[in-house]
Write a protein that holds these residues in place. Structure first.
Motif, PDB file in Angstrom:
ATOM      1  N   MET A   1      23.057  35.687  32.807  1.00  0.00           N
ATOM      2  CA  MET A   1      24.138  36.514  31.990  1.00  0.00           C
ATOM      3  C   MET A   1      24.905  37.202  33.049  1.00  0.00           C
ATOM      4  O   MET A   1      24.307  37.701  34.380  1.00  0.00           O
ATOM      5  CB  MET A   1      23.461  37.561  31.393  1.00  0.00           C
ATOM      6  N   ALA A   2      26.049  37.064  32.957  1.00  0.00           N
ATOM      7  CA  ALA A   2      27.277  37.487  34.028  1.00  0.00           C
ATOM      8  C   ALA A   2      27.256  39.133  33.792  1.00  0.00           C
ATOM      9  O   ALA A   2      27.223  39.674  32.833  1.00  0.00           O
ATOM     10  CB  ALA A   2      28.385  36.992  33.884  1.00  0.00           C
ATOM     11  N   ARG A   3      27.032  39.835  35.102  1.00  0.00           N
ATOM     12  CA  ARG A   3      27.185  41.151  35.058  1.00  0.00           C
ATOM     13  C   ARG A   3      28.535  41.711  35.974  1.00  0.00           C
ATOM     14  O   ARG A   3      28.996  41.074  36.713  1.00  0.00           O
ATOM     15  CB  ARG A   3      26.053  41.770  35.644  1.00  0.00           C
ATOM     16  N   LYS A   4      28.905  42.837  35.764  1.00  0.00           N
ATOM     17  CA  LYS A   4      30.080  43.279  36.381  1.00  0.00           C
ATOM     18  C   LYS A   4      29.780  44.862  36.763  1.00  0.00           C
ATOM     19  O   LYS A   4      29.293  45.657  36.019  1.00  0.00           O
ATOM     20  CB  LYS A   4      31.313  43.393  35.493  1.00  0.00           C
ATOM     21  N   LEU A   5      29.996  45.243  37.943  1.00  0.00           N
ATOM     22  CA  LEU A   5      30.099  46.600  38.766  1.00  0.00           C
ATOM     23  C   LEU A   5      31.755  46.822  39.223  1.00  0.00           C
ATOM     24  O   LEU A   5      32.046  46.053  39.919  1.00  0.00           O
ATOM     25  CB  LEU A   5      29.075  46.567  39.639  1.00  0.00           C
ATOM     26  N   VAL A   6      31.851  47.891  38.939  1.00  0.00           N
ATOM     27  CA  VAL A   6      33.420  48.369  39.086  1.00  0.00           C
ATOM     28  C   VAL A   6      33.448  49.866  39.675  1.00  0.00           C
ATOM     29  O   VAL A   6      32.716  50.872  39.073  1.00  0.00           O
ATOM     30  CB  VAL A   6      34.405  48.542  37.997  1.00  0.00           C
ATOM     31  N   HIS A   7      34.162  50.083  40.743  1.00  0.00           N
ATOM     32  CA  HIS A   7      34.157  51.553  41.343  1.00  0.00           C
ATOM     33  C   HIS A   7      35.538  51.580  41.928  1.00  0.00           C
ATOM     34  O   HIS A   7      36.048  50.652  42.488  1.00  0.00           O
ATOM     35  CB  HIS A   7      33.159  51.482  42.532  1.00  0.00           C
ATOM     36  N   GLN A   8      36.114  52.716  41.529  1.00  0.00           N
ATOM     37  CA  GLN A   8      37.426  53.127  41.949  1.00  0.00           C
ATOM     38  C   GLN A   8      37.260  54.166  43.106  1.00  0.00           C
ATOM     39  O   GLN A   8      36.607  55.018  42.924  1.00  0.00           O
ATOM     40  CB  GLN A   8      38.424  53.499  41.080  1.00  0.00           C
ATOM     41  N   VAL A   9      38.242  53.838  44.145  1.00  0.00           N
ATOM     42  CA  VAL A   9      38.210  54.819  45.174  1.00  0.00           C
ATOM     43  C   VAL A   9      39.644  55.350  45.374  1.00  0.00           C
ATOM     44  O   VAL A   9      40.623  54.535  45.583  1.00  0.00           O
ATOM     45  CB  VAL A   9      37.767  54.411  46.508  1.00  0.00           C
ATOM     46  N   PRO A  10      39.992  56.831  45.160  1.00  0.00           N
ATOM     47  CA  PRO A  10      41.270  57.240  45.380  1.00  0.00           C
ATOM     48  C   PRO A  10      41.608  57.147  46.751  1.00  0.00           C
ATOM     49  O   PRO A  10      40.855  57.461  47.450  1.00  0.00           O
ATOM     50  CB  PRO A  10      41.268  58.541  44.747  1.00  0.00           C
ATOM     51  N   ILE A  11      42.903  56.900  47.275  1.00  0.00           N
ATOM     52  CA  ILE A  11      43.358  57.010  48.697  1.00  0.00           C
ATOM     53  C   ILE A  11      44.750  57.715  48.771  1.00  0.00           C
ATOM     54  O   ILE A  11      45.572  57.704  47.872  1.00  0.00           O
ATOM     55  CB  ILE A  11      43.144  55.591  49.061  1.00  0.00           C
ATOM     56  N   LYS A  12      44.898  58.285  50.021  1.00  0.00           N
ATOM     57  CA  LYS A  12      46.034  58.816  50.294  1.00  0.00           C
ATOM     58  C   LYS A  12      46.720  58.115  51.101  1.00  0.00           C
ATOM     59  O   LYS A  12      48.071  58.393  51.095  1.00  0.00           O
ATOM     60  CB  LYS A  12      45.686  60.258  51.020  1.00  0.00           C
ATOM     61  N   SER A  13      46.150  57.109  51.631  1.00  0.00           N
ATOM     62  CA  SER A  13      46.999  56.235  52.621  1.00  0.00           C
ATOM     63  C   SER A  13      48.120  55.394  51.762  1.00  0.00           C
ATOM     64  O   SER A  13      47.824  55.132  50.358  1.00  0.00           O
ATOM     65  CB  SER A  13      46.141  55.348  53.365  1.00  0.00           C
ATOM     66  N   ASP A  14      48.871  54.553  52.446  1.00  0.00           N
ATOM     67  CA  ASP A  14      49.818  53.736  51.763  1.00  0.00           C
ATOM     68  C   ASP A  14      48.698  52.514  51.262  1.00  0.00           C
ATOM     69  O   ASP A  14      48.257  51.617  52.090  1.00  0.00           O
ATOM     70  CB  ASP A  14      50.751  53.091  52.734  1.00  0.00           C
TER      71      ASP A  14
END
Length: 148
Positions: A1-14
Motif C-alpha cells: 500500500m502506498a503511503r504519504k507523509l507531508v510536512h510544511q516549513v514556513p520560511i522567511k527567505s526568498d
C-alpha cells in the motif's frame, strides 16, 4: 500500500532561492547543512534536468547513509522538484521512495513542503518520520545560512 507523509516549513527567505538550490545546486546543501548532508554528487545528466542521477551522503539517526536518486520532475511554474530514490539505505526498508520538494511563494508567507510517497517492504517497518525531521532541519539550516 502506498503511503504519504507531508510536512510544511514556513520560511522567511526568498522561496525562489530554495527552489533553485534543490533544482540546480543540491551539491551546495552540504555547505549550508553539514551536520545533515555531507555531499551530493552528479552521477549522470545535468543539474536540474529530468533524468539526472545524483548520489547523496547524509546522516540519519546518527548514522552515515547514502541514496542514489533520479530527478523525476522539475516544474518551474510550481517551484517543484521530485526525486525517486533508486539505490541506497532507504531501499532496505522501502519498495519505492519518492521525495518532492515544493516551494510556495504565493502570498506573504513562503512555505517549503516536503512530501514522501513510499511503499514499505514490510509493514513492521515504521514510517519515515525521523527522515522527515532531518529534511525539515535541512530547510532550517539553509534558511539560517541565507539570513546571515
Amino acid at each position: 500500500m502506498a503511503r504519504k507523509l507531508v510536512h510544511q516549513v514556513p520560511i522567511k527567505s526568498d522561496g525562489d532561492v530554495f527552489h533553485e538550490i534543490f533544482k540546480e545546486r543540491p551539491h551546495h546543501i552540504s555547505n549550508m547543512s553539514p551536520a545533515h548532508i555531507q555531499g551530493c554528487a552528479l552521477h549522470e545528466g545535468d543539474w536540474g534536468k529530468v533524468g539526472s542521477v545524483t548520489f547523496w551522503s547524509y546522516t540519519h539517526d546518527g548514522k552515515g547513509k547514502v541514496a542514489k536518486a533520479v530527478t523525476e520532475a522539475v516544474d518551474e511554474a510550481s517551484k517543484l522538484v521530485t526525486y525517486k530514490v533508486i539505490e541506497g539505505d532507504l531501499m532496505q526498508l522501502y519498495k519505492s521512495f519518492v521525495i518532492t520538494v515544493h516551494v510556495d511563494t504565493r502570498g506573504t508567507n513562503n512555505l517549503v513542503t516536503w512530501t514522501f510517497q513510499y511503499k514499505k517492504l514490510n509493514d513492521a517497518f515504521g514510517d519515515p518520520n525521523s527522515l522527515m525531521e532531518l529534511c525539515v532541519n535541512v530547510i532550517k539550516d539553509i534558511e539560517a545560512h541565507h539570513l546571515k
